[in-house]
Scaffold this motif. Structure first.
Motif, PDB file in Angstrom:
ATOM      1  N   MET A  30      45.000  52.796 -38.151  1.00 56.81           N
ATOM      2  CA  MET A  30      45.323  51.389 -38.157  1.00 56.81           C
ATOM      3  C   MET A  30      46.045  51.004 -36.864  1.00 56.81           C
ATOM      4  SD  MET A  30      45.217  48.756 -40.049  1.00 56.81           S
ATOM      5  CE  MET A  30      45.960  47.277 -40.493  1.00 56.81           C
ATOM      6  N   ARG A  31      46.924  51.901 -36.452  1.00 63.14           N
ATOM      7  CA  ARG A  31      47.700  51.642 -35.258  1.00 63.14           C
ATOM      8  C   ARG A  31      46.802  51.617 -34.011  1.00 63.14           C
ATOM      9  NH1 ARG A  31      53.599  53.668 -34.936  1.00 63.14           N
ATOM     10  NH2 ARG A  31      54.226  52.422 -33.176  1.00 63.14           N
ATOM     11  N   SER A  32      45.790  52.485 -33.942  1.00 62.29           N
ATOM     12  CA  SER A  32      44.887  52.527 -32.797  1.00 62.29           C
ATOM     13  C   SER A  32      43.986  51.287 -32.757  1.00 62.29           C
ATOM     14  CB  SER A  32      44.053  53.806 -32.794  1.00 62.29           C
ATOM     15  OG  SER A  32      43.153  53.798 -33.883  1.00 62.29           O
ATOM     16  N   ILE A  33      43.622  50.756 -33.904  1.00 62.54           N
ATOM     17  CA  ILE A  33      42.812  49.533 -33.957  1.00 62.54           C
ATOM     18  C   ILE A  33      43.639  48.351 -33.446  1.00 62.54           C
ATOM     19  CG2 ILE A  33      41.643  47.903 -35.493  1.00 62.54           C
ATOM     20  CD1 ILE A  33      40.883  50.285 -37.232  1.00 62.54           C
ATOM     21  N   HIS A  34      44.895  48.330 -33.857  1.00 59.55           N
ATOM     22  CA  HIS A  34      45.789  47.259 -33.426  1.00 59.55           C
ATOM     23  C   HIS A  34      46.011  47.323 -31.907  1.00 59.55           C
ATOM     24  CE1 HIS A  34      48.512  44.070 -33.896  1.00 59.55           C
ATOM     25  NE2 HIS A  34      49.645  44.736 -34.119  1.00 59.55           N
ATOM     26  N   ARG A  35      46.189  48.512 -31.392  1.00 57.21           N
ATOM     27  CA  ARG A  35      46.388  48.714 -29.954  1.00 57.21           C
ATOM     28  C   ARG A  35      45.118  48.333 -29.190  1.00 57.21           C
ATOM     29  NH1 ARG A  35      48.455  54.320 -27.706  1.00 57.21           N
ATOM     30  NH2 ARG A  35      50.459  53.303 -27.470  1.00 57.21           N
ATOM     31  N   THR A  36      43.960  48.711 -29.705  1.00 56.78           N
ATOM     32  CA  THR A  36      42.682  48.389 -29.068  1.00 56.78           C
ATOM     33  C   THR A  36      42.468  46.874 -29.044  1.00 56.78           C
ATOM     34  OG1 THR A  36      41.774  50.473 -29.875  1.00 56.78           O
ATOM     35  CG2 THR A  36      40.192  48.825 -29.128  1.00 56.78           C
ATOM     36  N   ALA A  37      42.845  46.200 -30.110  1.00 54.15           N
ATOM     37  CA  ALA A  37      42.701  44.747 -30.178  1.00 54.15           C
ATOM     38  C   ALA A  37      43.605  44.079 -29.146  1.00 54.15           C
ATOM     39  CB  ALA A  37      43.020  44.247 -31.578  1.00 54.15           C
ATOM     40  N   LYS A  38      44.847  44.576 -29.011  1.00 52.02           N
ATOM     41  CA  LYS A  38      45.756  44.020 -28.013  1.00 52.02           C
ATOM     42  C   LYS A  38      45.204  44.216 -26.609  1.00 52.02           C
ATOM     43  CE  LYS A  38      50.230  44.385 -30.304  1.00 52.02           C
ATOM     44  NZ  LYS A  38      51.556  45.030 -30.243  1.00 52.02           N
ATOM     45  N   MET A  39      44.656  45.387 -26.336  1.00 53.78           N
ATOM     46  CA  MET A  39      44.086  45.661 -25.013  1.00 53.78           C
ATOM     47  C   MET A  39      42.870  44.780 -24.756  1.00 53.78           C
ATOM     48  SD  MET A  39      44.594  49.744 -24.624  1.00 53.78           S
ATOM     49  CE  MET A  39      44.058  49.780 -22.945  1.00 53.78           C
ATOM     50  N   ALA A  40      42.064  44.555 -25.784  1.00 54.46           N
ATOM     51  CA  ALA A  40      40.894  43.698 -25.627  1.00 54.46           C
ATOM     52  C   ALA A  40      41.312  42.256 -25.332  1.00 54.46           C
ATOM     53  CB  ALA A  40      40.026  43.752 -26.878  1.00 54.46           C
ATOM     54  N   VAL A  41      42.339  41.767 -26.032  1.00 60.66           N
ATOM     55  CA  VAL A  41      42.830  40.408 -25.800  1.00 60.66           C
ATOM     56  C   VAL A  41      43.409  40.300 -24.387  1.00 60.66           C
ATOM     57  CG1 VAL A  41      44.606  38.744 -26.484  1.00 60.66           C
ATOM     58  CG2 VAL A  41      43.221  39.857 -28.226  1.00 60.66           C
ATOM     59  N   ALA A  42      44.178  41.323 -23.971  1.00 57.88           N
ATOM     60  CA  ALA A  42      44.740  41.315 -22.619  1.00 57.88           C
ATOM     61  C   ALA A  42      43.624  41.351 -21.568  1.00 57.88           C
ATOM     62  CB  ALA A  42      45.687  42.495 -22.434  1.00 57.88           C
ATOM     63  N   GLY A  43      42.586  42.133 -21.802  1.00 60.59           N
ATOM     64  CA  GLY A  43      41.453  42.200 -20.875  1.00 60.59           C
ATOM     65  C   GLY A  43      40.726  40.869 -20.780  1.00 60.59           C
ATOM     66  N   LEU A  44      40.517  40.226 -21.911  1.00 60.80           N
ATOM     67  CA  LEU A  44      39.862  38.911 -21.910  1.00 60.80           C
ATOM     68  C   LEU A  44      40.716  37.874 -21.200  1.00 60.80           C
ATOM     69  CD1 LEU A  44      38.314  38.776 -25.492  1.00 60.80           C
ATOM     70  CD2 LEU A  44      37.111  38.938 -23.311  1.00 60.80           C
ATOM     71  N   ALA A  45      42.033  37.956 -21.379  1.00 62.02           N
ATOM     72  CA  ALA A  45      42.929  37.017 -20.693  1.00 62.02           C
ATOM     73  C   ALA A  45      42.851  37.225 -19.185  1.00 62.02           C
ATOM     74  CB  ALA A  45      44.358  37.190 -21.184  1.00 62.02           C
ATOM     75  N   LEU A  46      42.800  38.470 -18.726  1.00 63.99           N
ATOM     76  CA  LEU A  46      42.675  38.745 -17.292  1.00 63.99           C
ATOM     77  C   LEU A  46      41.349  38.238 -16.740  1.00 63.99           C
ATOM     78  CD1 LEU A  46      44.244  42.298 -16.957  1.00 63.99           C
ATOM     79  CD2 LEU A  46      45.135  40.146 -16.066  1.00 63.99           C
ATOM     80  N   ILE A  47      40.292  38.412 -17.493  1.00 63.87           N
ATOM     81  CA  ILE A  47      38.977  37.923 -17.063  1.00 63.87           C
ATOM     82  C   ILE A  47      38.987  36.396 -16.988  1.00 63.87           C
ATOM     83  CG2 ILE A  47      36.563  37.692 -17.758  1.00 63.87           C
ATOM     84  CD1 ILE A  47      36.757  40.576 -18.816  1.00 63.87           C
ATOM     85  N   ALA A  48      39.594  35.754 -17.992  1.00 62.79           N
ATOM     86  CA  ALA A  48      39.662  34.285 -17.993  1.00 62.79           C
ATOM     87  C   ALA A  48      40.488  33.778 -16.820  1.00 62.79           C
ATOM     88  CB  ALA A  48      40.251  33.789 -19.311  1.00 62.79           C
ATOM     89  N   LEU A  49      41.595  34.431 -16.524  1.00 66.17           N
ATOM     90  CA  LEU A  49      42.405  34.024 -15.376  1.00 66.17           C
ATOM     91  C   LEU A  49      41.677  34.275 -14.061  1.00 66.17           C
ATOM     92  CD1 LEU A  49      45.976  35.181 -16.416  1.00 66.17           C
ATOM     93  CD2 LEU A  49      45.131  32.838 -16.194  1.00 66.17           C
ATOM     94  N   GLY A  50      40.923  35.348 -14.000  1.00 67.77           N
ATOM     95  CA  GLY A  50      40.156  35.648 -12.787  1.00 67.77           C
ATOM     96  C   GLY A  50      39.062  34.633 -12.541  1.00 67.77           C
ATOM     97  N   ALA A  51      38.525  34.075 -13.607  1.00 64.31           N
ATOM     98  CA  ALA A  51      37.475  33.061 -13.462  1.00 64.31           C
ATOM     99  C   ALA A  51      38.038  31.744 -12.941  1.00 64.31           C
ATOM    100  CB  ALA A  51      36.782  32.843 -14.801  1.00 64.31           C
ATOM    101  N   CYS A  52      39.336  31.560 -13.044  1.00 64.77           N
ATOM    102  CA  CYS A  52      39.957  30.311 -12.609  1.00 64.77           C
ATOM    103  C   CYS A  52      40.463  30.368 -11.172  1.00 64.77           C
ATOM    104  CB  CYS A  52      41.106  29.950 -13.543  1.00 64.77           C
ATOM    105  SG  CYS A  52      40.538  29.438 -15.172  1.00 64.77           S
ATOM    106  N   THR A  53      40.096  31.373 -10.424  1.00 63.53           N
ATOM    107  CA  THR A  53      40.520  31.419  -9.029  1.00 63.53           C
ATOM    108  C   THR A  53      39.593  30.556  -8.187  1.00 63.53           C
ATOM    109  OG1 THR A  53      39.193  33.373  -8.574  1.00 63.53           O
ATOM    110  CG2 THR A  53      41.477  33.742  -9.250  1.00 63.53           C
ATOM    111  N   SER A  54      40.122  30.037  -7.116  1.00 66.87           N
ATOM    112  CA  SER A  54      39.327  29.195  -6.224  1.00 66.87           C
ATOM    113  C   SER A  54      38.334  30.030  -5.443  1.00 66.87           C
ATOM    114  CB  SER A  54      40.248  28.467  -5.240  1.00 66.87           C
ATOM    115  OG  SER A  54      41.077  27.578  -5.919  1.00 66.87           O
ATOM    116  N   GLN A  55      37.163  29.469  -5.256  1.00 67.40           N
ATOM    117  CA  GLN A  55      36.148  30.085  -4.409  1.00 67.40           C
ATOM    118  C   GLN A  55      35.886  29.127  -3.258  1.00 67.40           C
ATOM    119  OE1 GLN A  55      32.729  30.893  -6.789  1.00 67.40           O
ATOM    120  NE2 GLN A  55      33.759  32.412  -8.039  1.00 67.40           N
TER     121      GLN A  55
END
Length: 152
Positions: free
Chosen positions: A1-26
């Motif tokens: 259960m603990r590993s699923i919770h940790r994996t979910a947190k990492m997935a959310v953090a990864g998605l947040a980084l991807i979303a922030l990266g998409a908002c950079t100026s080109q």
């Protein structure tokens, strides 16, 4: 259960980084303006159209009135997320020539020197409206009078 919770947190953090990266100026660069070193090689009063093309290349645009000048234009456009692209920098090098085709002057303009010129699209409507080809072709048939055909 603990590993699923940790994996979910990492997935959310990864998605947040991807979303922030998409908002950079080109930034996109269009056009070409010669460097200052290249422009030092052009001497007003001596160089001609042909020697300018040899030294710095063919211009982006040229004057339409009596081939009055050469224009080298470079533009930098910023694209940011959902916003409309914005011109953040523009440099225009204008090289003017006299009637003999000899360089008169080299002038550089920036975005701060320009004026926004609104372009309007004017459409002249015809008096026919939405009449189709067949209707135009046969439109006058009902207007004929047999008596007019046989009058002398």
């Amino acid at each position: 259960m603990r590993s699923i919770h940790r994996t979910a947190k990492m997935a959310v953090a990864g998605l947040a980084l991807i979303a922030l990266g998409a908002c950079t100026s080109q930034y996109l660069q269009h056009g070409y303006v010669p460097s200052e070193e290249e422009l030092q090689q052009i001497i007003p009063g001596i160089d001609t159209r042909a020697s300018v093309e040899d030294v710095i290349g063919v211009p982006t645009s040229s004057g339409v009135l009596r081939d009055s000048g050469y224009y080298y234009i470079e533009t930098q456009i910023r694209h940011f997320a959902w916003k409309r692209p914005e011109v953040v920098e523009r440099e225009v090098l204008a090289i003017t020539f006299d009637e003999a085709g000899v360089v008169e002057n080299l002038i550089t303009y920036g975005l701060e020197d320009g004026q926004v010129v609104p372009l309007t699209r004017r459409v002249t409507k015809s008096g026919d409206g939405d009449i189709g080809f067949i209707r135009k072709l046969f439109g006058n048939i009902g207007g004929l009078n047999v008596g007019q055909l046989f009058e002398e």
